[in-house]
Design a protein around this motif. Structure first.
Motif, PDB file in Angstrom:
ATOM      1  N   ALA A  79       1.009  -1.074  -0.073  1.00  0.00           N
ATOM      2  CA  ALA A  79       0.095   0.061   0.052  1.00  0.00           C
ATOM      3  C   ALA A  79       0.864   1.345   0.031  1.00  0.00           C
ATOM      4  N   ASP A  80       2.019   1.168   0.649  1.00  0.00           N
ATOM      5  CA  ASP A  80       2.962   2.342   0.801  1.00  0.00           C
ATOM      6  C   ASP A  80       3.543   2.638  -0.610  1.00  0.00           C
ATOM      7  N   GLN A  81       3.727   1.438  -1.333  1.00  0.00           N
ATOM      8  CA  GLN A  81       4.292   1.680  -2.536  1.00  0.00           C
ATOM      9  C   GLN A  81       3.418   2.104  -3.667  1.00  0.00           C
ATOM     10  N   ARG A  82       2.099   1.847  -3.521  1.00  0.00           N
ATOM     11  CA  ARG A  82       1.260   2.378  -4.310  1.00  0.00           C
ATOM     12  C   ARG A  82       0.830   3.915  -4.010  1.00  0.00           C
ATOM     13  N   ALA A  83       0.855   3.941  -2.951  1.00  0.00           N
ATOM     14  CA  ALA A  83       0.357   5.460  -2.416  1.00  0.00           C
ATOM     15  C   ALA A  83       1.577   6.499  -2.855  1.00  0.00           C
ATOM     16  N   ARG A  84       2.817   6.106  -3.167  1.00  0.00           N
ATOM     17  CA  ARG A  84       3.721   6.773  -3.659  1.00  0.00           C
ATOM     18  C   ARG A  84       3.988   6.828  -5.277  1.00  0.00           C
ATOM     19  N   GLY A  85       2.840   6.340  -5.882  1.00  0.00           N
ATOM     20  CA  GLY A  85       2.788   6.081  -7.077  1.00  0.00           C
ATOM     21  C   GLY A  85       3.413   4.791  -7.902  1.00  0.00           C
ATOM     22  N   GLY A  86       3.817   3.923  -7.226  1.00  0.00           N
ATOM     23  CA  GLY A  86       4.618   2.829  -7.648  1.00  0.00           C
ATOM     24  C   GLY A  86       3.765   1.924  -8.363  1.00  0.00           C
ATOM     25  N   GLN A  87       4.150   1.120  -9.086  1.00  0.00           N
ATOM     26  CA  GLN A  87       3.361   0.073  -9.820  1.00  0.00           C
ATOM     27  C   GLN A  87       3.594  -1.496  -9.492  1.00  0.00           C
ATOM     28  N   LEU A  88       2.597  -2.293  -9.253  1.00  0.00           N
ATOM     29  CA  LEU A  88       2.624  -3.527  -9.163  1.00  0.00           C
ATOM     30  C   LEU A  88       2.185  -4.447 -10.226  1.00  0.00           C
ATOM     31  N   ILE A  89       3.194  -5.310 -10.466  1.00  0.00           N
ATOM     32  CA  ILE A  89       2.838  -6.325 -11.626  1.00  0.00           C
ATOM     33  C   ILE A  89       2.839  -7.653 -10.934  1.00  0.00           C
ATOM     34  N   VAL A  90       2.110  -8.493 -11.324  1.00  0.00           N
ATOM     35  CA  VAL A  90       2.076 -10.105 -10.553  1.00  0.00           C
ATOM     36  C   VAL A  90       2.158 -11.037 -11.928  1.00  0.00           C
ATOM     37  N   HIS A 104      -1.368  -7.858 -14.544  1.00  0.00           N
ATOM     38  CA  HIS A 104      -1.670  -9.513 -14.142  1.00  0.00           C
ATOM     39  C   HIS A 104      -1.131 -10.180 -15.319  1.00  0.00           C
ATOM     40  N   LEU A 105      -0.009 -10.807 -15.241  1.00  0.00           N
ATOM     41  CA  LEU A 105       0.612 -11.675 -16.433  1.00  0.00           C
ATOM     42  C   LEU A 105       0.147 -13.390 -16.061  1.00  0.00           C
ATOM     43  N   GLN A 106      -0.564 -13.882 -16.750  1.00  0.00           N
ATOM     44  CA  GLN A 106      -1.310 -15.010 -16.481  1.00  0.00           C
ATOM     45  C   GLN A 106      -0.591 -16.407 -17.377  1.00  0.00           C
ATOM     46  N   PRO A 107       0.452 -16.651 -16.859  1.00  0.00           N
ATOM     47  CA  PRO A 107       1.255 -17.641 -17.824  1.00  0.00           C
ATOM     48  C   PRO A 107       0.578 -19.185 -17.699  1.00  0.00           C
ATOM     49  N   LEU A 108       0.887 -20.041 -18.476  1.00  0.00           N
ATOM     50  CA  LEU A 108       0.770 -21.360 -18.390  1.00  0.00           C
ATOM     51  C   LEU A 108       1.710 -21.860 -17.453  1.00  0.00           C
TER      52      LEU A 108
END
Ligand code: SF4
Length: 730
Positions: A198-209, A224-228
């Motif tokens: 949440a801190d990271q997002r509040a500072r404008g950061g990007q989350l990739i899963v 969200h990358l959804q690989p086999l």
């Protein structure tokens, strides 16, 4: 025993309070335990990892302390097939010692094996390793952490020269401009960690899963990358391919701080995004966007967890992500780097002090002559007497009761009947033993098979240290003494050592004392007693651990209990009590012979078992919020059982349609090794070619009846995360 507990007594009120940590996962959330007139309450406490949060497992952890399933006396089985019956400690320990002697007299020292756990304190992990090598003289010891972090550990070692899950404080996550999570689902496994996200997002950061399922964590991601399942390695190579094509290589970092890049460059040149899209199902646009998000910001962090690691190519998959991090110049910079999210409570410390088949305390190698000399000196035995390396966990369990394998097994802090891959086979190997001994505080599914069950203390009844996912050594503090009839694991080892020592002297009175005495006076029982180098006092064990680890990669020589209390934990390596600890590794150099990190070229290869006409679907396993590991503890907690009462099979609605399955129908998931039966749960969050089941349940719903026992050739990690199955309506 209850050092550090604050006691308040006034008329009508007896209140005891202690600051400690949660017994479950590697986040080791800070909590306060309060016992007021017999009732125990849990309250969160502000600590750098959890910052005042707890998940429902932590909130309810104290419920097990007085649970009716709690074992309060040793149990013995008089003959195969007979029921377990209550016994005294003397009778139980005598039986174990006699059984060990009988097996070793007949088949040699290696015929007895020890199986530990990633939840044991540092002191227990250390004592267990020493007990195996000195008291039993067996090379056969390994532990269930082999199934959690071993692939990331092996990849970290070969790239960085050291294995510390996070080489930086957890708070760094909040500073990253881009955070890439690969096969990690902290929203369900360690929810308080989301405060850092949440801190990271509040500072404008990007989350990739990156995850084959749209997990609770993936739902919060920007991308969200959804690989086999089983294609993460190719995805990482393709992202690096894009970064190099775009000119985003950190040339100065690669030139000054690394070696081996050219071969990696040649390898990833062949990972064209369009081809990787065909292989993995991840669109080219996502591969390109991920490369851009990591390479064009100041600070980026890449974290892997079990989804990427529990494969027969887990080490290479982690190496692919480490290559990406090194090429972008991330490791060693604040707010940047690569790390692994350790799972089990002491998954980090448990792999540093000798529970692993190839390891001595301080993360030393058992085949290193200098390491053997150092540790043997601390233990007071000749280095030549120390056995050599054993075999990884699955190979060990698979060999039990065979002509070449151990005939007796001592299990501490583990429940392999539920948590091992190809669990039915493991169960059959356990049944083939001459002697199975299980130390636990409830009758786990593995304890049900035992010849001797030893009831041991729980976390709130013992002092010691744990090392969390950051490599921070923490204090576990006892709130109260164990109940009558229950002993600590250290007291169990002390009692057994005393008996084995007496037996050894009796049989060979001319020999020098086979166990040097370093602990308190000899005694065979009680929680405070100990002897023959196996003190039952955790503080005494920790002091010895400090000496044994001194000079090793995981150097605890400068860690004292007082310092841990004062500084909210101490990060290893910490060689000097008056010198600094090391919250952040790799800032100047890497602990490799030339100080450089090493790239390793890695290539995609298929899973050990691919889908076919008979088994056309991919099967993958994982966790749910309410349960921990094999569930032996959390399945007994009312609130957690209500939240997640039974196993299930997650299917995409399109697949369910094709199979004629409705939500709630019981389905069979069948692989070449066995089957599980559980209700279907329909969800568009999973790929239509993949089915998922959590692994916390025994019996018909046991996911590990289905999983593949193929292992990674480097780490010994089984391929929990992918095998081929068919699904049928039951
Ligand atoms: S299980 Fe993990 S996340 Fe939950 S309270 Fe315990 S340490 Fe914290």
């Amino acid at each position: 025993m209850t050092q550090g507990a604050r006691v308040t007594t006034r008329p009508g009120v007896h209140r005891r309070e202690v600051a400690t940590h949660c017994p479950y996962c590697a986040l080791q959330c800070g909590m306060v335990l309060r016992e007021a007139t017999g009732r125990i309450e849990v309250a969160p406490r502000d600590f750098p990892t959890n910052r005042g949060g707890l998940c429902q497992k932590g909130w309810t952890a104290a419920e097990l302390l007085d649970h009716p399933d709690r074992l309060a006396t040793p149990l013995l089985r008089d003959r195969p097939g007979a029921p377990l019956r209550p016994a005294s400690w003397d009778e139980a320990l005598d039986r174990v010692a006699a059984g060990i002697r009988a097996v070793q007299d007949r088949h040699g020292p290696d015929a007895v094996a020890v199986f530990g756990g990633g939840g044991l304190t540092n002191e227990k992990a250390y004592a267990l390793g020493k007990f195996a090598r000195v008291a039993l003289r067996t090379r056969h010891i390994d532990y269930n952490g082999r199934w959690c972090m071993s692939s990331a550990a092996a990849a970290g070692l070969r790239a960085f020269g050291v294995d510390r899950g996070l080489p930086f404080p957890l708070a760094d996550l909040g500073r990253a401009d881009t955070l890439l999570l690969v096969g990690a689902n902290p929203a369900e496994t360690m929810p308080p960690l989301l405060r850092h996200l949440a801190d990271q997002r509040a500072r404008g950061g990007q989350l990739i899963v990156i995850d084959p399922r749209l997990t609770a964590t993936a739902r919060q991601a920007d991308r969200h990358l959804q690989p086999l399942p089983g294609t993460d390695l190719a995805v990482a190579n393709a992202v690096l391919h894009v970064a190099l094509t775009e000119g985003w290589l950190d040339r100065a970092y690669v030139a000054d701080r690394t070696s081996g890049f050219d071969e990696v460059r040649r390898t990833v040149a062949g990972y064209w995004p369009a081809e990787v899209e065909r292989l993995s199902g991840v669109p080219v646009a996502d591969l390109e966007a991920t490369a851009r998000a990591l390479a064009t910001v100041d600070r980026a962090i890449i974290l892997t967890a079990r989804g990427a690691e529990q494969h027969a190519k887990g080490v290479d998959t982690v190496s692919a992500f480490i290559n990406l991090a090194l090429a972008l110049g991330l490791p060693g910079r604040p707010g940047s780097g690569y790390g692994c999210l350790t799972g089990q409570g002491n998954g980090q410390g448990g792999r540093e002090h000798g529970q692993k088949a190839d390891q001595l305390p301080g993360y030393r190698r058992i085949d290193d002559p200098a390491a053997r000399e150092h540790v043997a000196r601390v233990w007071g035995v000749p280095a030549d007497d120390l056995p050599g390396p054993g075999v990884p966990a699955y190979a060990l369990l698979d060999s039990l009761g065979t002509a070449a394998g151990p005939r007796a097994l001592l299990v501490f802090g583990s429940n392999p009947v539920v948590s091992a891959p190809r669990a039915a086979r493991v169960e059959s190997r356990l049944r083939a033993l001459d002697l199975l001994v299980v130390a636990d505080f409830v009758r786990s599914e593995t304890a049900d098979l035992a010849d001797v069950v030893l009831p041991v203390a729980q976390w709130a009844e013992e002092d010691g240290t744990m090392t969390n996912l950051e490599g921070r050594v923490l204090r576990r503090r006892a709130l109260r003494e164990p109940p009558p009839g229950v002993r600590t694991d250290l007291a169990v080892l002390a009692g057994l050592a005393a008996r084995l020592h007496a037996g050894a002297l009796h049989r060979a009175p001319h020999r020098t004392d086979p166990f040097p005495t370093q602990g308190p006076a000899v005694s065979s029982g009680g929680n405070a007693a100990g002897g023959h180098g196996f003190p039952a006092d955790p503080r005494a064990v920790f002091e010895e651990l400090r000496r044994a680890s001194a000079g090793g990669p995981a150097d605890y020589a400068g860690v004292t209990w007082e310092r841990v209390e004062r500084d909210e934990g101490v990060f290893w390596p910490c060689p000097d009590p008056d010198g600094p600890d090391t919250p952040r590794l790799f800032t100047e150099s890497f602990p490799t012979p030339d100080g450089r990190a090493r790239f390793h070229p890695v290539t995609h290869r298929p899973a050990a078992e691919e889908v076919c006409a008979e088994y056309p679907l991919h099967f993958t396993t994982g966790r749910v919020l309410a349960h921990y590991q094999s569930g032996a503890q959390t399945r007994r907690v009312d609130a957690l059982r209500r939240a997640a009462p039974e196993g299930f099979v997650e299917l995409h609605p399109d697949l369910a349609d094709r199979l004629g399955v409705a939500g709630g129908d019981e389905v069979r998931v069948v692989s070449r090794r066995g089957e599980l039966r559980a209700p279907a749960r329909l969800s568009p969050a999973i790929r239509p070619d993949t089915v998922f089941a959590p692994f916390h349940w025994p019996g018909a719903a046991r996911a590990n009846s289905v999983t593949n026992d193929a292992v990674d050739p480097v780490s010994g990690m089984p391929e929990f995360k992918i095998c081929a199955v068919r699904v049928e309506k039951a």
